[in-house]
Design a protein around this motif. Structure first.
Motif, PDB file in Angstrom:
ATOM      1  N   ILE A 180     -89.811 -35.603-113.210  1.00  0.00           N
ATOM      2  CA  ILE A 180     -91.082 -35.765-112.505  1.00  0.00           C
ATOM      3  C   ILE A 180     -90.814 -35.994-111.017  1.00  0.00           C
ATOM      4  O   ILE A 180     -91.480 -35.412-110.152  1.00  0.00           O
ATOM      5  CB  ILE A 180     -91.881 -36.936-113.106  1.00  0.00           C
ATOM      6  N   PHE A 181     -89.845 -36.854-110.732  1.00  0.00           N
ATOM      7  CA  PHE A 181     -89.432 -37.115-109.353  1.00  0.00           C
ATOM      8  C   PHE A 181     -87.995 -36.639-109.213  1.00  0.00           C
ATOM      9  O   PHE A 181     -87.060 -37.305-109.664  1.00  0.00           O
ATOM     10  CB  PHE A 181     -89.546 -38.614-109.034  1.00  0.00           C
ATOM     11  N   PRO A 182     -87.783 -35.467-108.598  1.00  0.00           N
ATOM     12  CA  PRO A 182     -86.434 -34.940-108.448  1.00  0.00           C
ATOM     13  C   PRO A 182     -85.557 -35.857-107.592  1.00  0.00           C
ATOM     14  O   PRO A 182     -86.049 -36.739-106.870  1.00  0.00           O
ATOM     15  CB  PRO A 182     -86.652 -33.585-107.773  1.00  0.00           C
ATOM     16  N   ILE A 183     -84.275 -35.617-107.646  1.00  0.00           N
ATOM     17  CA  ILE A 183     -83.317 -36.494-106.979  1.00  0.00           C
ATOM     18  C   ILE A 183     -83.608 -36.651-105.484  1.00  0.00           C
ATOM     19  O   ILE A 183     -83.592 -37.782-104.978  1.00  0.00           O
ATOM     20  CB  ILE A 183     -81.884 -35.995-107.240  1.00  0.00           C
ATOM     21  N   PRO A 184     -83.895 -35.586-104.724  1.00  0.00           N
ATOM     22  CA  PRO A 184     -84.192 -35.810-103.300  1.00  0.00           C
ATOM     23  C   PRO A 184     -85.393 -36.737-103.081  1.00  0.00           C
ATOM     24  O   PRO A 184     -85.374 -37.573-102.166  1.00  0.00           O
ATOM     25  CB  PRO A 184     -84.471 -34.399-102.772  1.00  0.00           C
ATOM     26  N   GLU A 185     -86.425 -36.605-103.912  1.00  0.00           N
ATOM     27  CA  GLU A 185     -87.595 -37.478-103.776  1.00  0.00           C
ATOM     28  C   GLU A 185     -87.240 -38.923-104.121  1.00  0.00           C
ATOM     29  O   GLU A 185     -87.758 -39.865-103.502  1.00  0.00           O
ATOM     30  CB  GLU A 185     -88.732 -36.980-104.662  1.00  0.00           C
ATOM     31  N   LEU A 186     -86.378 -39.110-105.122  1.00  0.00           N
ATOM     32  CA  LEU A 186     -85.968 -40.469-105.481  1.00  0.00           C
ATOM     33  C   LEU A 186     -85.223 -41.125-104.332  1.00  0.00           C
ATOM     34  O   LEU A 186     -85.481 -42.299-103.999  1.00  0.00           O
ATOM     35  CB  LEU A 186     -85.080 -40.445-106.725  1.00  0.00           C
ATOM     36  N   ASP A 219     -83.052 -33.978 -96.507  1.00  0.00           N
ATOM     37  CA  ASP A 219     -81.685 -34.348 -96.132  1.00  0.00           C
ATOM     38  C   ASP A 219     -80.976 -35.148 -97.216  1.00  0.00           C
ATOM     39  O   ASP A 219     -79.791 -35.489 -97.074  1.00  0.00           O
ATOM     40  CB  ASP A 219     -81.700 -35.195 -94.854  1.00  0.00           C
ATOM     41  N   ALA A 220     -81.677 -35.461 -98.299  1.00  0.00           N
ATOM     42  CA  ALA A 220     -81.192 -36.465 -99.249  1.00  0.00           C
ATOM     43  C   ALA A 220     -79.885 -36.074 -99.920  1.00  0.00           C
ATOM     44  O   ALA A 220     -78.986 -36.913-100.101  1.00  0.00           O
ATOM     45  CB  ALA A 220     -82.263 -36.750-100.301  1.00  0.00           C
ATOM     46  N   LEU A 221     -79.738 -34.810-100.328  1.00  0.00           N
ATOM     47  CA  LEU A 221     -78.541 -34.434-101.073  1.00  0.00           C
ATOM     48  C   LEU A 221     -77.281 -34.530-100.220  1.00  0.00           C
ATOM     49  O   LEU A 221     -76.176 -34.642-100.765  1.00  0.00           O
ATOM     50  CB  LEU A 221     -78.695 -33.036-101.663  1.00  0.00           C
ATOM     51  N   SER A 222     -77.432 -34.501 -98.905  1.00  0.00           N
ATOM     52  CA  SER A 222     -76.254 -34.667 -98.040  1.00  0.00           C
ATOM     53  C   SER A 222     -75.739 -36.103 -98.074  1.00  0.00           C
ATOM     54  O   SER A 222     -74.632 -36.371 -97.577  1.00  0.00           O
ATOM     55  CB  SER A 222     -76.583 -34.262 -96.604  1.00  0.00           C
TER      56      SER A 222
END
Length: 293
Positions: A220-226, A146-149
């Protein structure tokens, strides 16, 4: 949309870029954070209303797109090749299990075309071009899917480092927070115009010479994971900024090292976002106890 902040008659103002002008929205919402809290659709509607005041982009004194974010959260060593050049691991091997996080203060960054200061305390002032994420919808314990939202948009960041102070001990805070040592801008490009941020690339040029070139897909850690990781330990709010890490090619890893000096020009170029341009100036002399120069 492109959202910018700037100084007008000595006060912070902001608005939406339209061709060579900016539609000023300060009288609708006092700052860009209030606009983000209202929502991007509301901002777009206000910018299209009849009779809105406009200013030419030419001659503006640019501020960071979000001049006073509640948080500037930065990720270190987030490109595998940068981890390798820093001597932490071979490329693709022994990569970190969790993001390396640190924070920056708002007064450590300036806007587009404003000079960054080479500190008087060091001659190891290094460039770091990065993609930065601006939060539009806050939250806590945000799931990666859900992060990019929760993202309002993206901008360029010169997340520069004062290398000797950065390495004085295990905590990098001193080397990352010298006054006016970094920059953010020129504007915030809303997420709907960017699409998938992993398709972006980040380039840094020093005096026109390409120094860094990385693909956001190599994080290494994409934006949603961050966003998921960060929101697990702190609430995210509209206007918060996440700097996602810098690619390989930093000055401290070159042989011989290449550090920035007064008179240099640094460009952080992210096609689809824009180009952040800053000259380097020596930190001005000031009297002891003078916080403003």
């Amino acid at each position: 949309m492109k959202l910018i902040s700037f100084l007008e008659a000595g006060r912070n103002a902001w608005g939406v870029v339209r061709d060579a002008d900016v539609v000023v929205l300060t009288h609708v919402w006092p700052d860009v954070i209030a606009g983000l809290e209202a929502g991007l659709d509301e901002i777009a509607g206000a910018a299209q209303a009849d009779g809105m005041p406009c200013r030419s982009l030419a001659g503006l004194q640019w501020l960071p797109p979000v001049p006073a974010p509640g948080k500037i959260l930065c990720v270190g060593l987030n490109y595998g090749r940068h981890v390798a050049e820093a001597g932490r691991a071979e490329a693709g091997r022994d990569l970190p299990a969790h993001p390396s996080m640190f924070v920056r203060f708002a007064d450590s960054v300036v806007g587009h075309r404003e000079p960054v200061w080479k500190p008087r305390a060091s001659d190891r002032f290094d460039y770091e071009g990065e993609l930065a994420v601006v939060i539009g919808r806050g939250g806590r314990h945000i799931a990666a899917q859900d992060a990019l939202s929760h993202v309002a948009g993206y901008t360029c960041m010169a997340e520069n480092s004062v290398r000797d102070f950065q390495k004085h001990n295990a905590q990098v805070t001193p080397g990352k927070n010298f006054e006016r040592s970094g920059a953010i801008g020129p504007w915030l490009v809303t997420a709907d115009e960017v699409g998938d941020p992993s398709r972006l690339e980040v380039m840094s040029r020093l005096n026109g010479e390409l120094m860094q070139h990385g693909q956001v897909s190599d994080l290494i850690f994409p934006i949603p994971e961050l966003i998921a990781y960060i929101s697990a330990f702190t609430p995210l709010s509209p206007g918060d900024i996440i700097a996602t890490g810098t690619p390989e090619g930093v000055g401290s890893s070159r042989k011989p090292p290449r550090f920035m000096v007064a008179g240099d020009t640094l460009e952080v170029d992210i096609p689809g976002i824009g180009t952040l341009v800053n000259t380097v100036a020596d930190e001005p002399a000031r009297q002891q106890g003078d916080a403003h120069g």
